[in-house]
Design a protein around this motif. Structure first.
Motif, PDB file in Angstrom:
ATOM      1  N   ASN A 309      16.087  -5.916 -21.038  1.00  0.00           N
ATOM      2  CA  ASN A 309      14.925  -6.311 -20.238  1.00  0.00           C
ATOM      3  C   ASN A 309      14.214  -7.301 -21.130  1.00  0.00           C
ATOM      4  OD1 ASN A 309      14.063  -3.457 -21.707  1.00  0.00           O
ATOM      5  ND2 ASN A 309      12.322  -4.641 -21.235  1.00  0.00           N
ATOM      6  N   SER A 310      13.193  -7.817 -20.543  1.00  0.00           N
ATOM      7  CA  SER A 310      12.489  -8.893 -21.128  1.00  0.00           C
ATOM      8  C   SER A 310      11.228  -8.129 -21.593  1.00  0.00           C
ATOM      9  CB  SER A 310      11.900 -10.036 -20.216  1.00  0.00           C
ATOM     10  OG  SER A 310      11.551  -9.695 -18.978  1.00  0.00           O
ATOM     11  N   THR A 311      10.664  -8.498 -22.749  1.00  0.00           N
ATOM     12  CA  THR A 311       9.445  -7.967 -23.166  1.00  0.00           C
ATOM     13  C   THR A 311       8.415  -9.128 -23.572  1.00  0.00           C
ATOM     14  OG1 THR A 311      10.385  -7.930 -25.637  1.00  0.00           O
ATOM     15  CG2 THR A 311      10.830  -6.018 -24.170  1.00  0.00           C
ATOM     16  N   ASP A 312       7.211  -8.258 -23.822  1.00  0.00           N
ATOM     17  CA  ASP A 312       6.281  -9.360 -24.463  1.00  0.00           C
ATOM     18  C   ASP A 312       5.724  -9.298 -25.873  1.00  0.00           C
ATOM     19  OD1 ASP A 312       3.662 -10.724 -24.561  1.00  0.00           O
ATOM     20  OD2 ASP A 312       2.579  -9.641 -22.961  1.00  0.00           O
ATOM     21  N   PRO A 313       6.072 -10.411 -26.619  1.00  0.00           N
ATOM     22  CA  PRO A 313       6.060 -10.320 -27.927  1.00  0.00           C
ATOM     23  C   PRO A 313       4.747  -9.848 -28.165  1.00  0.00           C
ATOM     24  CG  PRO A 313       6.044 -12.548 -27.117  1.00  0.00           C
ATOM     25  CD  PRO A 313       6.304 -11.648 -25.888  1.00  0.00           C
ATOM     26  N   LYS A 314       3.598 -10.042 -27.430  1.00  0.00           N
ATOM     27  CA  LYS A 314       2.420  -9.610 -27.957  1.00  0.00           C
ATOM     28  C   LYS A 314       2.069  -8.318 -27.542  1.00  0.00           C
ATOM     29  CE  LYS A 314       0.353 -14.120 -26.762  1.00  0.00           C
ATOM     30  NZ  LYS A 314      -0.537 -14.798 -25.841  1.00  0.00           N
ATOM     31  N   LEU A 315       2.770  -7.465 -27.055  1.00  0.00           N
ATOM     32  CA  LEU A 315       2.802  -6.029 -27.075  1.00  0.00           C
ATOM     33  C   LEU A 315       2.803  -5.468 -28.341  1.00  0.00           C
ATOM     34  CD1 LEU A 315       2.917  -4.130 -24.353  1.00  0.00           C
ATOM     35  CD2 LEU A 315       5.413  -3.834 -24.796  1.00  0.00           C
ATOM     36  N   LYS A 316       1.688  -4.666 -28.110  1.00  0.00           N
ATOM     37  CA  LYS A 316       1.409  -3.857 -29.586  1.00  0.00           C
ATOM     38  C   LYS A 316       2.407  -2.705 -29.727  1.00  0.00           C
ATOM     39  CE  LYS A 316      -3.446  -4.988 -29.837  1.00  0.00           C
ATOM     40  NZ  LYS A 316      -5.035  -4.457 -30.051  1.00  0.00           N
ATOM     41  N   LYS A 317       2.632  -1.841 -28.623  1.00  0.00           N
ATOM     42  CA  LYS A 317       3.394  -0.858 -28.528  1.00  0.00           C
ATOM     43  C   LYS A 317       4.865  -1.109 -28.172  1.00  0.00           C
ATOM     44  CE  LYS A 317       3.201   4.093 -27.791  1.00  0.00           C
ATOM     45  NZ  LYS A 317       2.545   5.094 -27.059  1.00  0.00           N
ATOM     46  N   LYS A 318       5.599  -1.129 -29.106  1.00  0.00           N
ATOM     47  CA  LYS A 318       7.156  -1.532 -28.804  1.00  0.00           C
ATOM     48  C   LYS A 318       7.838  -0.381 -28.389  1.00  0.00           C
ATOM     49  CE  LYS A 318       6.814  -5.710 -30.353  1.00  0.00           C
ATOM     50  NZ  LYS A 318       7.072  -6.960 -29.626  1.00  0.00           N
ATOM     51  N   PRO A 319       9.059  -0.511 -27.713  1.00  0.00           N
ATOM     52  CA  PRO A 319       9.698   0.392 -26.844  1.00  0.00           C
ATOM     53  C   PRO A 319      10.167   1.359 -27.848  1.00  0.00           C
ATOM     54  CG  PRO A 319      10.241  -1.747 -25.575  1.00  0.00           C
ATOM     55  CD  PRO A 319       9.285  -1.980 -27.036  1.00  0.00           C
TER      56      PRO A 319
END
Length: 365
Positions: A309-319
């Protein structure tokens, strides 16, 4: 009753063993000579009989009292104090009996150089012979006790380990269900008001998923077909929820394929990976940049799963940083239920992409 029968059988077996030992040592085939006693002189049966009784006192006293009360409780000094003390006392009593029997039958055998009887040397030899026999009984009680204790302790350890694994698995599964419940309700919530008919249809599908969790998957392993059907329904719900904002590529095997018959999998094992993919899906303005790719395939008894899945690089909390629920749980379940070479899990995370690849050896009927 079973406990009493077990101990009665043990009493009979042990009694017969001791009696068998007495008659064997007194038999012509052995023709035993022990210290001042000899079968050829007709003086061996009585000493062997009461000597066996004294030996049994040492054996069972050590086996049932001293070892469990002191030795097994790590009170080694107390054990050796009482073990040596009781051994010497029993040997002294038995030696006294031996001396009385010998004096009655033969008189004293050891004499000084002047021809007088040497009672000290006589008593010392009798005690030495008695000590040798009773020391053998003490050692034998150790040899008899410790393998049984070791086997019992190993059984207890194995049972405790099984209970621990069972508790952990139940706890992990209990965590997974509320996590999915939260996500599912959240999905339906987004449909209410905007498309009520679709919300009703999705709610119906969701109730089927909950029915599966509540009534079908409360077992260690479940049919692979049922689990894949469950996963497919889950993905359909997520597609309805996010289909306008993302692109999905879903490849599930044909559920009617006969190759699935007899294959089983731990229930709700894969769903956290799917939940994770949809939960951390990117929110780019361009739909094509938001994607979830899911591919499942079966070869023989091996299940191959690929999720991206694509993710947001700015997302603070990673999977991969998710705590008590999610990936942490599924990793733990895999370690418990598919140890060693039964599974291969690869998780990779980049700035804009998250991938999971799982190869799983399935159980067969």
């Amino acid at each position: 009753m079973a406990w009493k029968a077990k101990h009665f059988r043990r009493l009979i077996v042990h009694s017969l063993s001791w009696l068998g030992f007495v008659f064997l040592m007194s038999s012509k085939a052995v023709d035993l000579t022990w210290g001042f006693f000899a079968r050829s002189e007709g003086s061996i049966f009585l000493p062997v009989l009461y000597g066996t009784v004294f030996g049994a006192i040492i054996f069972y006293g050590n086996y049932y009292y001293l070892i469990p009360k002191y030795f097994s409780q790590r009170k080694k000094w107390k054990y050796w104090f009482f073990a040596v003390g009781s051994l010497l006392v029993v040997c002294a009593i038995e030696s006294l009996v031996d001396i009385l029997v010998l004096i009655q039958k033969h008189g004293l055998q050891e004499k000084n150089s002047d021809g007088s009887e040497d009672f000290g040397a006589f008593a010392t030899l009798v005690f030495a012979n008695t000590l040798t026999a009773n020391l053998a009984c003490l050692i034998f009680s150790f040899a008899y006790r410790f393998p049984k204790d070791w086997i019992r302790n190993e059984k207890q350890k194995n049972q405790l380990e099984k209970d621990k694994l069972r508790s952990e698995l139940d706890f992990l599964k209990a965590q997974i269900n509320p996590h999915f419940l939260f996500n599912g309700i959240n999905s339906i919530y987004h449909l209410i008001g905007s498309n009520n008919e679709l919300a009703k249809h999705t709610l119906l599908q969701f109730s089927g998923l909950l029915r599966y969790q509540l009534y079908e998957c409360n077992v260690d392993f479940i049919s692979l077909q049922k689990e894949l059907e469950y996963l497919k329904n889950y993905v359909n719900i997520e597609e309805i929820r996010k289909g306008e904002d993302a692109v999905f590529s879903i490849d599930f095997p044909d559920m009617s394929d006969n190759q699935f018959k007899g294959l089983k999998i731990a229930p709700l094992l894969i769903s956290p990976f799917l939940e994770n993919a949809f939960k951390y899906l990117s929110h780019n303005s361009e739909r094509e940049r938001n994607y979830v790719n899911i591919a499942l395939g079966v070869t023989g008894n091996v299940l191959h799963i690929f999720i991206e899945n694509s993710t947001d690089p700015k997302l603070k909390k990673k999977p991969e940083s998710e705590g008590g629920i999610g990936l942490v749980n599924v990793k733990r379940r895999l370690a418990l239920m598919y140890p060693n070479d039964k599974h291969q899990l690869t998780i990779s995370s980049e700035d804009r992409k998250f991938q999971v690849e799982l190869i799983l050896s399935l159980h067969e009927n």
